[in-house]
Design a protein around this motif. Structure first.
Motif, mmCIF file in Angstrom:
data_model
loop_
_atom_site.group_PDB
_atom_site.id
_atom_site.type_symbol
_atom_site.label_atom_id
_atom_site.label_comp_id
_atom_site.label_asym_id
_atom_site.label_seq_id
_atom_site.Cartn_x
_atom_site.Cartn_y
_atom_site.Cartn_z
ATOM 1 N N GLY A 229 18.641 -11.244 44.706
ATOM 2 C CA GLY A 229 17.372 -10.625 45.125
ATOM 3 C C GLY A 229 17.516 -9.759 46.369
ATOM 4 O O GLY A 229 16.522 -9.484 47.057
ATOM 5 N N LYS A 230 18.724 -9.285 46.645
ATOM 6 C CA LYS A 230 18.974 -8.491 47.871
ATOM 7 C C LYS A 230 18.148 -7.204 47.888
ATOM 8 O O LYS A 230 17.517 -6.870 48.890
ATOM 9 N N SER A 231 18.172 -6.501 46.749
ATOM 10 C CA SER A 231 17.435 -5.229 46.714
ATOM 11 C C SER A 231 15.930 -5.483 46.770
ATOM 12 O O SER A 231 15.186 -4.698 47.376
ATOM 13 N N THR A 232 15.494 -6.579 46.178
ATOM 14 C CA THR A 232 14.059 -6.931 46.232
ATOM 15 C C THR A 232 13.668 -7.213 47.686
ATOM 16 O O THR A 232 12.617 -6.758 48.162
ATOM 17 N N LEU A 233 14.539 -7.917 48.407
ATOM 18 C CA LEU A 233 14.269 -8.210 49.822
ATOM 19 C C LEU A 233 14.287 -6.916 50.653
ATOM 20 O O LEU A 233 13.424 -6.701 51.513
ATOM 21 N N PRO A 249 22.873 -8.394 36.592
ATOM 22 C CA PRO A 249 23.738 -8.559 37.769
ATOM 23 C C PRO A 249 24.615 -7.322 37.956
ATOM 24 O O PRO A 249 25.086 -6.748 36.976
ATOM 25 N N GLY A 250 24.794 -6.907 39.184
ATOM 26 C CA GLY A 250 25.624 -5.725 39.463
ATOM 27 C C GLY A 250 24.810 -4.446 39.469
ATOM 28 O O GLY A 250 25.348 -3.367 39.245
ATOM 29 N N THR A 251 23.502 -4.540 39.749
ATOM 30 C CA THR A 251 22.649 -3.348 39.756
ATOM 31 C C THR A 251 23.024 -2.411 40.910
ATOM 32 O O THR A 251 23.219 -1.221 40.724
HETATM 33 N N1 LIG Z 1 10.920 -15.106 40.661
HETATM 34 C C1 LIG Z 1 11.537 -14.330 41.545
HETATM 35 N N2 LIG Z 1 12.365 -13.373 41.130
HETATM 36 C C2 LIG Z 1 12.984 -12.619 42.062
HETATM 37 C C3 LIG Z 1 12.775 -12.812 43.451
HETATM 38 N N3 LIG Z 1 13.516 -11.908 44.104
HETATM 39 C C4 LIG Z 1 14.164 -11.174 43.176
HETATM 40 N N4 LIG Z 1 13.842 -11.603 41.951
HETATM 41 C C5 LIG Z 1 14.345 -11.066 40.674
HETATM 42 O O1 LIG Z 1 15.741 -11.253 40.594
HETATM 43 C C6 LIG Z 1 16.338 -10.171 39.852
HETATM 44 C C7 LIG Z 1 17.432 -9.554 40.684
HETATM 45 O O2 LIG Z 1 16.867 -8.906 41.795
HETATM 46 P P1 LIG Z 1 17.615 -7.793 42.611
HETATM 47 O O3 LIG Z 1 16.811 -7.536 43.828
HETATM 48 O O4 LIG Z 1 17.968 -6.635 41.769
HETATM 49 O O5 LIG Z 1 18.935 -8.591 43.006
HETATM 50 P P2 LIG Z 1 20.221 -8.083 43.770
HETATM 51 O O6 LIG Z 1 20.713 -9.210 44.603
HETATM 52 O O7 LIG Z 1 19.945 -6.808 44.453
HETATM 53 O O8 LIG Z 1 21.225 -7.855 42.577
HETATM 54 P P3 LIG Z 1 22.546 -6.928 42.523
HETATM 55 O O9 LIG Z 1 22.181 -5.576 43.050
HETATM 56 O O10 LIG Z 1 22.873 -6.891 41.104
HETATM 57 O O11 LIG Z 1 23.589 -7.601 43.325
HETATM 58 C C8 LIG Z 1 15.227 -9.204 39.536
HETATM 59 O O12 LIG Z 1 14.773 -9.442 38.218
HETATM 60 C C9 LIG Z 1 14.137 -9.569 40.539
HETATM 61 O O13 LIG Z 1 12.831 -9.290 40.079
HETATM 62 C C10 LIG Z 1 11.862 -13.857 43.840
HETATM 63 O O14 LIG Z 1 11.606 -14.092 45.017
HETATM 64 N N5 LIG Z 1 11.290 -14.575 42.857
#
Ligand SMILES: Nc1nc2c(ncn2[C@@H]2O[C@H](COP(=O)(O)OP(=O)(O)OP(=O)(O)O)[C@@H](O)[C@H]2O)c(=O)[nH]1
Ligand SMILES: [Mg+2]
Length: 446
Positions: A229-233, A249-251
């Motif tokens: 959820g790094k990009s979401t954060l 995974p790997g976005t």
């Molecule tokens: N339920 C829920 N889903 C989440 C939360 N944060 C992220 N997600 C979901 O987790 C998935 C991955 O989120 P990303 O933010 O793309 O994760 P990332 O760590 O950036 O992933 P990479 O770029 O692949 O390393 C997405 O479908 C998000 O919607 C959360 O707090 N709750």
């Protein structure tokens, strides 16, 4: 080579006013060639502003004000004219061209401040304070640079150097009276003086990181396994959809950097690629970037997907802590909307549902503030740091010689060398290379 220089002192673009600065012996005779004012310009008297027109080759160019500063009472210590014209780059450039045709040349980066230094208006650490005053991204950075510009730091250094010189002079004088066995200076006095100087120099070296943060911002890297959820954060902290989020995974492949501001502090946040074993060459490149982001981070957030396990990121956390023992690393549990979490001390958030984000943001800003609040009257840059490290080395040698009862001349030699090195901080001694290095980092027009 022409002696008088000209440059735009304000940023190019559209603005209320643009300020063009001319400095040098011929500034006033240059102005006379194109500036017409109803009031008689008294070039013998400085600190005056005249209202008038720029007319060149029978064409009215603009209505402007011209401020006059007479040497040595000016920024550079030379005759200065500052023309405030209407804020159009095209117009400002036209006026600069006229000034060049009238006998000036383009100023180099930092040339005005360089002249101020060479004319004894400011010392080197004050010149550096001017650059920091312009570039600092924090309120503390600005107030610290302002104090440095005022000369408080230079004064402290001067006193310190004088004390070291006094001690070494007495040690050397004692040598002349060695036959009489005269004690001009007590060993404990010398010792205390060296220890005090060491403490002061080391405390300055310790300010380097804080100074860099106040100059360019507090850097926060978000690291973690894919899909945590790094990009979401990242998006939640920025409050806008900046990075691509997906359940694949790997976005994130590259890393992204954006800034947020609060109460005169700048935070730079970096979103990185998820770390995992992969054969995808682009992803491997992205994972290499993560290392460089972690290295330059002041704070690393290790984001853990709590739905997998609260301990899922322990291996990553440990490897970062082992490699960078000094670094501030924060474990954050994400996706708490999906997991049952009770009684844990980690910070818990849901990046997707905006739970705990404000608290996390507050914590980051608190840490950023704490990282620079120790600054008081000087911002240490790399040049200062290298000189201070060198001075410390000689002070330590002097202390060793003293404790080993070596001859006064050996102790005095290292004390004098340390004093000379400390003098380079303020520019008592300098060379062209040092000046070129410092002033090339200034903008044109400063
Ligand atoms: N339920 C829920 N889903 C989440 C939360 N944060 C992220 N997600 C979901 O987790 C998935 C991955 O989120 P990303 O933010 O793309 O994760 P990332 O760590 O950036 O992933 P990479 O770029 O692949 O390393 C997405 O479908 C998000 O919607 C959360 O707090 N709750
Ligand atoms: Mg991502």
């Amino acid at each position: 080579m022409k002696n008088s220089v000209v440059a735009l002192a304000t940023p190019p673009g559209i603005s209320g006013l643009a300020v063009i600065r001319i400095s040098g012996k011929e500034s006033f005779s240059i102005l006379r060639k194109f500036f017409y004012s109803k009031s008689e310009i008294e070039f013998s008297k400085g600190n005056r502003i005249y209202y008038g027109k720029i007319i060149y080759k029978n064409e009215i160019i603009d209505t402007v004000t011209a401020s006059i500063f007479v040497a040595p009472n000016s920024y550079t210590g030379e005759n200065i004219v500052e023309i405030s014209c209407h804020g159009n780059s095209l117009l400002a450039n036209k006026i600069i061209d006229i000034i060049i045709e009238s006998g000036a040349r383009f100023a180099e980066a930092g040339e005005f401040t360089r002249r101020a230094f060479l004319n004894g208006k400011i010392d080197l650490s004050q010149a550096e304070a001017i650059a920091d005053l312009i570039h600092s991204v924090s309120n503390i950075g600005i107030t610290t640079a302002a104090k440095q510009l005022e000369g408080k730091f230079s004064q402290k250094l001067k006193e310190l150097r004088q004390k070291l010189l006094d001690v070494s002079s007495l040690l050397e004088l004692e040598l002349d009276f060695s036959e009489e066995g005269l004690d001009l200076v007590k060993k404990t006095t010398v010792r205390n003086q060296i220890i005090d100087s060491l403490k002061y120099c080391n405390s300055l070296i310790d300010l380097y990181t804080a100074s860099e943060i106040s100059r360019s911002g507090y850097y926060v890297g978000i690291a973690g396994y894919p899909n945590s959820g790094k990009s979401t954060l990242f998006n939640a902290l920025l409050n806008r959809e900046r990075a691509i989020v997906s359940n694949i995974p790997g976005t994130t492949r590259d890393y992204l950097e954006e800034s947020i501001y609060k109460n005169g502090n700048k935070i730079i946040i970096a979103d990185t690629a998820g770390i995992r074993d992969t054969i995808d060459t682009i992803e491997i490149e992205g994972i290499k970037f993560v290392e460089s982001v972690i290295e330059k981070s002041n704070l690393v957030i290790v984001l853990n997907d709590s739905t997998i396990s609260l301990n899922n990121s322990q291996k990553l956390l440990k490897s970062i802590k082992d490699k960078y023992p000094e670094k501030d690393v924060l474990l954050v549990q994400n996706k708490i909307d999906l997991s049952q979490i009770e009684n844990i001390s980690d910070i818990c958030i849901s990046a997707k549902n905006n739970i705990g984000i404000e608290e996390l943001k507050d914590l980051i800003f608190k840490k950023s503030y704490e990282s620079i609040c120790g600054l008081s009257d000087v911002l240490i840059n790399n040049r200062h740091r290298q000189l201070l490290i060198n001075a410390v080395r000689h002070l330590k040698l002097a202390l060793q010689s003293l404790d080993n009862d070596y001859g006064n001349e050996i102790i005095a030699y290292d004390l004098r060398t340390a004093t000379k090195i400390l003098g380079e901080l303020t520019g008592e001694t300098w060379n062209e290379e040092v000046l070129n290095n410092i002033f090339s980092r200034f903008c044109i027009g400063k």
